[in-house]
Design an enzyme around this catalytic site. Structure first.
Site, PDB file in Angstrom:
ATOM      1  N   HIS A 162     -19.850 -31.500  -1.347  1.00  0.00           N
ATOM      2  CA  HIS A 162     -18.875 -30.874  -0.472  1.00  0.00           C
ATOM      3  C   HIS A 162     -19.490 -29.861   0.483  1.00  0.00           C
ATOM      4  CE1 HIS A 162     -14.921 -30.541   0.910  1.00  0.00           C
ATOM      5  NE2 HIS A 162     -14.253 -30.390  -0.232  1.00  0.00           N
TER       6      HIS A 162
ATOM      7  N   ASP B 169     -17.105 -33.354   4.217  1.00  0.00           N
ATOM      8  CA  ASP B 169     -15.744 -32.829   4.113  1.00  0.00           C
ATOM      9  C   ASP B 169     -14.846 -33.873   3.467  1.00  0.00           C
ATOM     10  OD1 ASP B 169     -16.510 -30.517   5.362  1.00  0.00           O
ATOM     11  OD2 ASP B 169     -16.109 -31.329   7.378  1.00  0.00           O
TER      12      ASP B 169
END
Lengths: 439, 469
Positions: free
Chosen positions: A409, A413
């Site tokens: 992450h 995204d």
């Protein structure tokens, strides 16, 4: 006769140290050239170290589980003719390695005592008597079984206490010299072992076995821990209708030639991934987080997480973008077999830029895959199951499969990740898309 | 006839029986002990104790002789000491009497009833005792048989007159000039050596190859040397055939190993050819008790095949030693009282009070090898022990020998020969019972100066690092 020193050979570029996984020889063994000395672990591959010469083993390096430097002393042999080191001279590392030799040279096998080796043999002479009782007592298995007919060794007080408690001392492990049973050993047996002997029915099994985490398992443990500590995982689970894909797969399998492998879901999935990577190349990146550089690759080097007898390995299908469905299936089969039999090469276990993990029929409903660092994405395949689906105004049975994927992450995204998986999903649900080459 | 019922009946007041009775009494059991002779049995009355008293007397005499004339150690006796064997025997009897009364006192203190007389069993739990006070019928819940053993005789050489057993040899009223002894086992040797010290000419006729066959050759050599130095002839592999009386003196005829018949004229012929369990003449056959050869068969708790009948000591066979009987007697009383006991001694020490003394506990190296055990053996001579030299005990060829397993150094045998080594036997036995290793013994500080230092040095020798060797 001469002494021959074998040092830990260079097992691959950039590898400075290796871990001893298993010894295949012991002190006293006579070995021939190319006989296996030991197996060592590099960053991922197990490497076999063969002997370059014939000879008799007089010393071996650190015990299994110890990490040693490339170039350190590994094995000493006594060889015919001249060796490569002088008798008695320590090939520098011999004395300062992590462990002393457990058995002194010559303790097990009587050796001729040639004149020039007086220096080396002086040590052997003192080894004819066991160095200490505890050292020799440690060798056999714990406590039982004792040799038939041998009385347990314990003081009269311990024997009487056992008798009063109704305990057969032959069953009690003696921790003392020569396996002498102490009051403490009896205490331990009373609190632990006796319950098993006297209670009827199912009883609490308090046994604990200890296994040293070494070799591949230690490697896996370290990587998993490091990965989960460093990478914030974003996990996304989606449902895929693979009814049509299953129909296609069945048909292709029915019509395949004898020289073609049976197709599993995996080659189709690899193809779908290759396709999705073209649209979302950032999913095949590697993130060098120390230098804060993301390297994006045009190639699709796809790691396939594979369970082997010694643990998890990730063989890599290189340039999956160049393989057709049959080639892909053949390569999967070859790599999986090589990984399971331990014959896989180091280079076949590194260099992937995205990983697929599949538990096949055990796939469950959803998983939380751990990213194969430094990659940024891993896609997990859950099992295919027939489920009722509302379709075209009615409930129909469909083959439904879940995809569980994790993303780094820091780099990826949630939105991108979702789209990447949707792209795979679309290709799988309409398998003709898999074979459309639209560059 | 009077009758008596009790919980525990002990038959035989020797070191097995009286200890069993005392223990049973201490544990609160209603106990009766029957003894036809004096309390204390063979051991106290005609065995261990009286022989040790005579050996002590003989040794004192011999020592004083060594100071006569030229003197020794700066001590000079102007005239030779005079030996009066009858006086020595009565001194010995005072020792026996004292211990005898001691046993009676202990039994009384433990609340044990002593019945004097000969018990004859009509069934396993009932006997009739014929004594001075008439007959008495005793029935008991538990019976402990401790009937002991008697000297064996040779069929062709009956005891009587000048042919004597060890019992008579402990009660002679005059010193025989010449003593012929049949059997060079420990009883014959102890008595023969004592009589040699007192001045008798002693000859041994032994059927086997050498003296004390229970000990190995290395162990018996110092004794053989003493016998040789003191002109004691030992004829081995010879068979005693008969004793004829010529001019009121016995002449012992024997066949030597070549098969030649030979004879020795002596004043006394002492027969020491072993002992056999007392299984006859008291109704054992009425008790439904299984036998095993010449002795009563028992399990490791000394139970016989008859419920609540126990047998201990010499009656249950070799080794016929007082300390074995005592240990069994104590155990049986406790088993009857409901405690969990069994006879599981790792070793029963044996000692011969010869010159020099000899001690054996556990296995010899040869016995261990026979059992397939690889050994390390450590030996240390008293000649290198300061205390031994200071006590004039360093020149008899004595030593301590420790035998251990080669793999884990567990001590499996301890042997010694030399002056006063009998006193080392208990340390040896303790070492074996506790399951010690060579390192335990070598790591225990032994007092200097003592004879026992040889034990520590022998253990060190076994580890290849004796200090004083």
């Amino acid at each position: 006769m001469g002494n021959y020193l074998i040092k830990m050979p260079d097992v691959g570029e950039g590898i400075a140290e290796v871990e001893i996984v298993e010894w295949s020889v012991a002190v006293g063994d006579s070995i021939e050239e190319d006989d296996l000395l030991c197996v060592v672990m590099t960053d991922k591959a197990a490497v076999e170290i063969p002997s370059p010469v014939d000879g008799q083993v007089t010393w071996i390096g650190p015990e299994a589980g110890i990490t040693m430097a490339v170039g350190a002393d590994l094995v000493r042999l006594q060889v015919e003719g001249q060796g490569n080191i002088a008798a008695g001279a320590s090939g520098d590392g011999a004395e300062n390695t992590a462990t002393e030799p457990a058995t002194k040279p010559g303790a097990d096998t009587p050796q001729p005592m040639p004149g020039p080796e007086a220096g080396a043999n002086r040590k052997q002479a003192t080894a004819s008597v066991p160095v200490s009782a505890t050292a020799s007592a440690a060798a056999p298995a714990r406590g039982i079984p004792r040799p038939e007919g041998e009385k347990p060794i314990a003081s009269p007080a311990v024997r009487q206490r056992a008798r009063d408690a109704g305990i057969d001392l032959r069953l009690v492990h003696g921790s003392g010299p020569a396996h002498r049973i102490s009051h403490a050993d009896l205490d331990a047996f009373i609190t632990g072992g006796i319950l098993a002997a006297v209670t009827a029915g199912p009883i609490a099994d308090t046994a604990v076995s200890e296994t040293r985490v070494i070799g591949l398992r230690r490697k896996i443990a370290a990587i998993m821990q490091d990965t989960m500590q460093r990478i914030p995982h974003y996990t996304y689970v989606e449902e895929v209708d693979v009814t049509e894909l299953e129909m296609l797969r069945t048909r292709m399998n029915n019509e395949r030639r004898d020289d073609q492998p049976k197709l599993t879901m995996l080659p189709f999935f690899i193809r779908a991934t290759v396709k999705a990577l073209r649209e979302f190349p950032e999913m095949g990146s590697r993130y060098d987080d120390e230098n804060e550089i993301v390297r994006q690759y045009s190639a699709a080097h796809i790691g396939i997480a594979t369970q082997t007898p010694s643990g998890l390995l990730v063989p890599v299908i290189r340039h999956a973008e160049t393989l057709d469905i049959w080639q892909s299936a053949t390569e999967i089969k070859r790599l999986a077999e090589a990984a399971r039999t331990g014959t896989i090469g180091r280079e076949e276990l590194s260099g992937s830029n995205i990983t697929i993990t599949s538990l096949g029929p055990l796939g469950g409903i959803a998983t939380t895959p751990v990213i194969n660092s430094p990659e940024v994405a891993i896609v997990g395949i859950n099992k295919v199951a027939k489920r009722p689906v509302w379709k075209d105004g009615g409930v129909v049975p469909r083959d439904i499969m879940h995809l569980s994927s994790s993303f780094d992450h820091r780099i990826i995204d949630g939105w991108e990740a979702t789209q990447f998986i949707q792209c795979i999903k679309n290709a799988l649900e309409c398998p003709a898309m898999l074979f459309m080459e639209a560059r | 006839m009077d009758s008596l019922a009790c919980k525990v009946l002990v038959v035989g007041g020797g070191p097995g029986g009286y200890v069993a009775a005392i223990r049973a009494g201490q544990l609160g059991l209603d106990t009766v002990i029957v003894e036809a002779d004096r309390l204390g049995g063979t051991c106290l009355n005609r065995g261990c104790i009286p022989s040790k008293a005579l050996i002590q007397g003989a040794s004192s005499y011999e020592e004083m002789l060594s100071h006569t004339g030229k003197g020794h150690m700066g001590i000079c006796l102007p005239s030779a000491p005079v030996l009066d064997l009858a006086d020595m025997v009565s001194w010995k009897n005072t020792v026996v009497d004292k211990l005898n009364q001691g046993v009676a006192g202990l039994l009384k203190k433990a609340g044990v009833k002593v019945v004097n007389g000969w018990a004859t069993f009509s069934d396993a739990k009932t006997c009739e005792v014929e004594g001075e006070q008439g007959s008495l019928s005793i029935s008991a819940e538990y019976v402990i048989l401790a009937n002991g053993s008697s000297v064996s005789a040779l069929p062709d050489i009956p005891l009587g007159g000048n042919v004597i057993s060890s019992t008579e040899a402990l009660n002679l009223d005059g010193l025989p000039d010449e003593l012929a002894i049949i059997g060079a086992g420990y009883i014959g040797l102890e008595l023969g050596i004592a009589y040699r010290k007192m001045g008798a000419k002693v000859t041994f006729i032994e059927g086997l190859e050498r003296i004390l066959p229970l000990f190995d050759k290395e162990m018996t050599r110092p004794i053989e040397n003493w016998l040789k130095r003191h002109e004691v002839e030992v004829v081995c592999q010879a068979r005693a055939e008969k004793v004829e009386t010529v001019n009121d003196k016995p002449v012992l005829f024997y066949r030597d190993k070549q098969g030649q018949q030979r004879s020795i004229a002596a004043d006394k012929v002492l027969v020491t050819v072993g002992r056999r369990p007392n299984t006859l003449g008291w109704g054992l056959e009425n008790m439904c008790v299984d036998m095993e050869g010449s002795h009563v068969k028992v399990d490791k708790q000394c139970r016989t095949s008859m419920k609540n009948v126990w047998a201990i000591g010499d009656l249950v066979g070799e080794p016929m030693l007082a300390h074995k009987a005592t240990a069994q007697g104590e155990m049986v009383a406790e088993v009857i009282a409901g405690e969990r006991r069994e006879f599981d001694a790792r070793a029963i020490p044996s000692v011969c009070f010869t010159e020099p003394e000899i001690v054996g506990v556990g296995l010899s190296p040869a016995e261990a090898t026979q059992q397939g055990i690889e050994t390390v053996v450590g030996k240390f001579p008293f000649a290198a022990i300061g205390k031994a030299l200071a006590m004039n005990a360093g020149t008899d060829g004595g030593f301590v020998r420790v035998t251990a397993r080669a793999d884990n150094h567990l001590v499996i045998g301890m042997h010694a020969v030399g002056a006063h080594v009998a006193e080392l036997s208990n340390q040896f036995a303790l070492a074996l019972e506790l399951g010690t290793c060579l390192e335990d013994i070598s790591g225990t500080i032994h007092v200097h100066p003592t004879l026992g230092e040889a034990t520590m040095e022998a253990a060190l020798a076994g580890l290849g690092k004796a200090i004083h060797a």
